[in-house]
Design an enzyme around this catalytic site. Sequence first.
Site, PDB file in Angstrom:
ATOM      1  N   ALA A   1       9.159  -0.700   5.478  1.00 33.29           N
ATOM      2  CA  ALA A   1       9.450  -0.165   3.671  1.00 33.29           C
ATOM      3  C   ALA A   1       8.539   0.913   3.931  1.00 33.29           C
ATOM      4  O   ALA A   1       8.573   2.062   3.053  1.00 33.29           O
ATOM      5  CB  ALA A   1      10.246  -0.377   2.737  1.00 33.29           C
TER       6      ALA A   1
ATOM      7  N   GLY B   1       3.775  -6.398   6.190  1.00 33.22           N
ATOM      8  CA  GLY B   1       3.517  -7.174   7.688  1.00 33.22           C
ATOM      9  C   GLY B   1       2.476  -7.402   7.864  1.00 33.22           C
ATOM     10  O   GLY B   1       1.682  -8.149   8.218  1.00 33.22           O
ATOM     11  N   SER B   2       1.474  -6.028   7.587  1.00 32.76           N
ATOM     12  CA  SER B   2      -0.338  -6.123   7.988  1.00 32.76           C
ATOM     13  C   SER B   2      -0.670  -7.251   6.275  1.00 32.76           C
ATOM     14  O   SER B   2      -1.525  -7.170   6.622  1.00 32.76           O
ATOM     15  CB  SER B   2      -0.517  -4.884   8.016  1.00 32.76           C
TER      16      SER B   2
ATOM     17  N   LYS C   1       1.068  -0.837   0.104  1.00 40.46           N
ATOM     18  CA  LYS C   1       0.098  -0.089   0.076  1.00 40.46           C
ATOM     19  C   LYS C   1       0.623   1.607   0.049  1.00 40.46           C
ATOM     20  O   LYS C   1       2.201   1.171   0.764  1.00 40.46           O
ATOM     21  CB  LYS C   1      -0.702   0.081   1.123  1.00 40.46           C
TER      22      LYS C   1
ATOM     23  N   GLY D   1       3.642  -1.338   4.244  1.00 44.34           N
ATOM     24  CA  GLY D   1       2.495  -2.456   5.046  1.00 44.34           C
ATOM     25  C   GLY D   1       2.299  -3.969   4.753  1.00 44.34           C
ATOM     26  O   GLY D   1       1.255  -4.558   4.900  1.00 44.34           O
TER      27      GLY D   1
ATOM     28  N   ASP E   1      -2.752  -1.505  10.075  1.00 41.01           N
ATOM     29  CA  ASP E   1      -3.159  -1.372   9.079  1.00 41.01           C
ATOM     30  C   ASP E   1      -3.893  -2.462   8.540  1.00 41.01           C
ATOM     31  O   ASP E   1      -4.545  -2.425   7.437  1.00 41.01           O
ATOM     32  CB  ASP E   1      -1.878  -0.818   7.715  1.00 41.01           C
TER      33      ASP E   1
END
Length: 329
Positions: A120, A125-126, A34, A123, A159
């Site tokens: 970075a 990981g989310s 994202k 998002g 997120d």
Amino acid sequence: MTLTTVDLDFILPLLYSGAMAKRSTCLKIKAPAKVNLFLNVFRKRPDGYHELHSILQMISLYDEITFEPVRRGMTLASLSGDLPTDGRNLIIQAARRLAREAGVNPGIRMTLKKNIPIGAGLGGGSSNAAATLVALNRLWGLGYSRDELARIGQKLGSDVPFFLYGPAAFVAGRGEKVMPCVFEGDRWLVLINPGFEVSTRWVYQHLPVHRLEVVSPMCNPTGLEKSWLTNIPENIKIQNSGKLKVRYDDLCLHNDLECVTEPQYPVVRVMKDCLQSAGSEGVLMSGSGPTVFGVFEKRISAFQAATKLRREHPDWKVWAVKGLRRAPF
């Protein structure tokens, strides 16, 4: 055992219509990155998180996760180097939390191909956590709604709820209050990542003191009712469907976190200048950084800019991507 690869534009109807063939016991899902098209940060809440307002959009840069039911155990393997595959990884955390919530203990083997850089501001990981909740909800036959998955997911990361309601949304609270957006028009983005991570926690801890005193006009929303949307930015309109309508041409790209990350990492400013020189309509850092992006109206312009930037800065990671019009899972 049959491995079924489910394409982006095909996964959603399969997951929720029950149309997936019974013989198909594995899922392969693409989890998108994202960008934050604007991000305003307000004072800290009693739970330690900051109130924020943001517009997020999914983009066509993806991690890939394969889910394979097994007799027992819950494991994660990574095809992309030295990523943690234990309880530190949000995929494992999401699987464990969903199993605990549902009171089940099925076996699952998960494999991650990581393409979204870590730390970075994109998002990744989310997105992985949200994709895991959706996939396992289906594979385990739990029948949870998106709202129920978002309630579970918000405990994993701010997120995660967005990725369950995308492809674009206006968010508030700590990120758990999500109102889907419809974008008018298409844009291409060129992303640049300098190859190092930035800690989100560190960025928020170093926000200027004056930001910590700013009160959000939506600091006490109780849900997605009309009062929650009283003070949305002027360039966002509410449609009859209840969704928010956003025009790219009206967006004012802004990120309150740039005032922390950019002075600490001057390359952020350098990357933004390079994108402007390459002809972007606007440039911004995404999330807590360090990734920055430039907005382009035409696909060919974005790809030409990306090619030029890769040639001139081979140490940077550069992608030309599109803002998604449809949620991939």
